[in-house]
Scaffold this motif. Sequence first.
Motif, PDB file in Angstrom:
ATOM      1  N   LYS A 130     -59.919 -35.219  -5.941  1.00  0.00           N
ATOM      2  CA  LYS A 130     -60.140 -34.729  -4.618  1.00  0.00           C
ATOM      3  C   LYS A 130     -61.418 -34.578  -4.388  1.00  0.00           C
ATOM      4  N   PRO A 131     -62.067 -34.621  -3.142  1.00  0.00           N
ATOM      5  CA  PRO A 131     -63.483 -34.729  -2.509  1.00  0.00           C
ATOM      6  C   PRO A 131     -64.054 -33.139  -3.348  1.00  0.00           C
ATOM      7  N   PHE A 132     -65.543 -33.636  -3.410  1.00  0.00           N
ATOM      8  CA  PHE A 132     -66.352 -32.355  -4.011  1.00  0.00           C
ATOM      9  C   PHE A 132     -67.006 -31.856  -2.689  1.00  0.00           C
ATOM     10  N   SER A 133     -67.269 -30.475  -2.631  1.00  0.00           N
ATOM     11  CA  SER A 133     -68.059 -30.066  -1.489  1.00  0.00           C
ATOM     12  C   SER A 133     -69.383 -30.137  -1.579  1.00  0.00           C
ATOM     13  N   ASP A 134     -70.129 -30.525  -3.043  1.00  0.00           N
ATOM     14  CA  ASP A 134     -71.160 -30.928  -3.374  1.00  0.00           C
ATOM     15  C   ASP A 134     -71.571 -32.412  -2.827  1.00  0.00           C
ATOM     16  N   PRO A 135     -72.463 -32.408  -2.121  1.00  0.00           N
ATOM     17  CA  PRO A 135     -72.617 -34.041  -1.288  1.00  0.00           C
ATOM     18  C   PRO A 135     -73.129 -34.810  -2.387  1.00  0.00           C
ATOM     19  N   ILE A 136     -73.991 -34.374  -3.078  1.00  0.00           N
ATOM     20  CA  ILE A 136     -74.730 -35.378  -4.291  1.00  0.00           C
ATOM     21  C   ILE A 136     -73.506 -35.771  -5.158  1.00  0.00           C
ATOM     22  N   LEU A 137     -72.552 -34.977  -5.618  1.00  0.00           N
ATOM     23  CA  LEU A 137     -71.459 -35.304  -6.495  1.00  0.00           C
ATOM     24  C   LEU A 137     -70.450 -36.069  -5.764  1.00  0.00           C
ATOM     25  N   GLU A 138     -70.348 -35.681  -4.626  1.00  0.00           N
ATOM     26  CA  GLU A 138     -69.209 -36.604  -3.793  1.00  0.00           C
ATOM     27  C   GLU A 138     -69.650 -37.818  -3.410  1.00  0.00           C
ATOM     28  N   LYS A 139     -71.073 -38.350  -3.340  1.00  0.00           N
ATOM     29  CA  LYS A 139     -71.412 -39.556  -3.151  1.00  0.00           C
ATOM     30  C   LYS A 139     -71.178 -40.295  -4.715  1.00  0.00           C
ATOM     31  N   ILE A 140     -71.284 -39.722  -5.521  1.00  0.00           N
ATOM     32  CA  ILE A 140     -70.903 -40.411  -7.046  1.00  0.00           C
ATOM     33  C   ILE A 140     -69.487 -40.599  -7.235  1.00  0.00           C
ATOM     34  N   ARG A 141     -68.836 -39.661  -6.540  1.00  0.00           N
ATOM     35  CA  ARG A 141     -67.303 -39.810  -6.821  1.00  0.00           C
ATOM     36  C   ARG A 141     -66.820 -40.978  -6.009  1.00  0.00           C
ATOM     37  N   GLN A 142     -67.538 -41.334  -4.916  1.00  0.00           N
ATOM     38  CA  GLN A 142     -66.861 -42.380  -4.056  1.00  0.00           C
ATOM     39  C   GLN A 142     -67.677 -43.697  -4.734  1.00  0.00           C
ATOM     40  N   GLN A 143     -68.563 -43.683  -5.466  1.00  0.00           N
ATOM     41  CA  GLN A 143     -69.006 -44.933  -6.160  1.00  0.00           C
ATOM     42  C   GLN A 143     -68.297 -45.122  -7.653  1.00  0.00           C
ATOM     43  N   LEU A 144     -67.720 -44.157  -8.146  1.00  0.00           N
ATOM     44  CA  LEU A 144     -67.317 -44.595  -9.465  1.00  0.00           C
ATOM     45  C   LEU A 144     -65.680 -44.341  -9.545  1.00  0.00           C
ATOM     46  N   ASP A 145     -64.981 -45.128 -10.544  1.00  0.00           N
ATOM     47  CA  ASP A 145     -63.890 -44.825 -10.761  1.00  0.00           C
ATOM     48  C   ASP A 145     -63.591 -43.259 -11.418  1.00  0.00           C
ATOM     49  N   VAL A 146     -62.344 -42.814 -11.465  1.00  0.00           N
ATOM     50  CA  VAL A 146     -62.061 -41.393 -12.013  1.00  0.00           C
ATOM     51  C   VAL A 146     -62.351 -41.776 -13.403  1.00  0.00           C
ATOM     52  N   PRO A 147     -63.268 -40.792 -13.822  1.00  0.00           N
ATOM     53  CA  PRO A 147     -63.420 -41.081 -15.615  1.00  0.00           C
ATOM     54  C   PRO A 147     -62.499 -40.978 -16.256  1.00  0.00           C
ATOM     55  N   HIS A 148     -62.294 -41.533 -17.177  1.00  0.00           N
ATOM     56  CA  HIS A 148     -60.895 -41.566 -17.932  1.00  0.00           C
ATOM     57  C   HIS A 148     -61.477 -41.787 -19.547  1.00  0.00           C
ATOM     58  N   PHE A 149     -60.897 -41.040 -20.521  1.00  0.00           N
ATOM     59  CA  PHE A 149     -61.099 -41.350 -21.872  1.00  0.00           C
ATOM     60  C   PHE A 149     -59.642 -40.940 -22.347  1.00  0.00           C
ATOM     61  N   ILE A 150     -59.447 -41.496 -23.769  1.00  0.00           N
ATOM     62  CA  ILE A 150     -58.279 -40.963 -24.320  1.00  0.00           C
ATOM     63  C   ILE A 150     -58.628 -40.158 -25.588  1.00  0.00           C
ATOM     64  N   SER A 151     -58.251 -38.990 -25.306  1.00  0.00           N
ATOM     65  CA  SER A 151     -58.523 -37.930 -26.352  1.00  0.00           C
ATOM     66  C   SER A 151     -57.492 -38.103 -27.662  1.00  0.00           C
ATOM     67  N   THR A 152     -58.474 -37.616 -29.008  1.00  0.00           N
ATOM     68  CA  THR A 152     -57.741 -37.766 -30.174  1.00  0.00           C
ATOM     69  C   THR A 152     -56.831 -36.460 -30.228  1.00  0.00           C
ATOM     70  N   ASN A 153     -56.833 -35.625 -29.486  1.00  0.00           N
ATOM     71  CA  ASN A 153     -56.073 -34.069 -29.640  1.00  0.00           C
ATOM     72  C   ASN A 153     -56.277 -33.461 -30.988  1.00  0.00           C
ATOM     73  N   ASP A 154     -57.202 -33.896 -31.587  1.00  0.00           N
ATOM     74  CA  ASP A 154     -57.571 -33.532 -33.153  1.00  0.00           C
ATOM     75  C   ASP A 154     -58.867 -32.764 -33.263  1.00  0.00           C
ATOM     76  N   VAL A 155     -58.646 -31.415 -33.026  1.00  0.00           N
ATOM     77  CA  VAL A 155     -59.671 -30.336 -33.236  1.00  0.00           C
ATOM     78  C   VAL A 155     -60.370 -30.838 -34.399  1.00  0.00           C
ATOM     79  N   PHE A 156     -59.881 -30.615 -35.654  1.00  0.00           N
ATOM     80  CA  PHE A 156     -60.437 -30.796 -37.018  1.00  0.00           C
ATOM     81  C   PHE A 156     -61.474 -32.144 -37.137  1.00  0.00           C
ATOM     82  N   HIS A 157     -60.823 -33.138 -36.986  1.00  0.00           N
ATOM     83  CA  HIS A 157     -61.459 -34.608 -36.695  1.00  0.00           C
ATOM     84  C   HIS A 157     -62.665 -34.461 -35.878  1.00  0.00           C
ATOM     85  N   ASP A 158     -62.458 -34.123 -34.567  1.00  0.00           N
ATOM     86  CA  ASP A 158     -63.485 -34.071 -33.677  1.00  0.00           C
ATOM     87  C   ASP A 158     -64.611 -33.068 -34.065  1.00  0.00           C
ATOM     88  N   MET A 159     -64.191 -32.040 -34.572  1.00  0.00           N
ATOM     89  CA  MET A 159     -65.157 -31.089 -35.006  1.00  0.00           C
ATOM     90  C   MET A 159     -66.134 -31.665 -36.217  1.00  0.00           C
TER      91      MET A 159
END
Length: 194
Positions: free
Chosen positions: A3-32
Amino acid sequence: MSKPFSDPILEKIRQQLDVPHFISTNDVFHDMLSCIIEQQIHYRSSKRIFAKALERSGLERVTIETFDLFEKLGISQLKLSMSKYETLMAFTNFWRNNTLDFSTLTDEEVKAALSGIKGIGTWTIDMILLYTLQRPNVFPVDDFHLKQVMISLYKLHPTQKLKTNMLAIAAQWENQKSLATLYLLDWKKQQKVN
């Protein structure tokens, strides 16, 4: 599509880029462990110290059961500072003595549980909340890369009231602070690629 951001700087970036996506390990011990060793999760590939330690140990993932092997074969050659090593051991001891299901804890409960461990600071906890637990409203104000991008985009002074100004900008993002953060970090990476 986010959904759009009310912040115009961030909204411009949102329109330029794909939605950020990454796969989490869901593993707090390993990631810590990764976070403590490299002081980074998202930009882990820049040094790959943790990945090399895993390789030397013959492990894909470190668990509390395989930590001794990881310590012997992976960590021993890293030449960690004494404070970093003490933090690793303090966290490992905490993990052995607590049976918390971090996925069921609120953000505040996660912060309370981890902040009591010697050497674990706000930035590390924010990285776990943002990347591992994928909480929606995390703003890691102490993150070096986020500071850089916000100084550049929002014309902030690098030393005068930086944190205060960053927090004021992030307040506009309401409950989408994590997504906003990921957009800003992705934008920074795109600038390095281009």
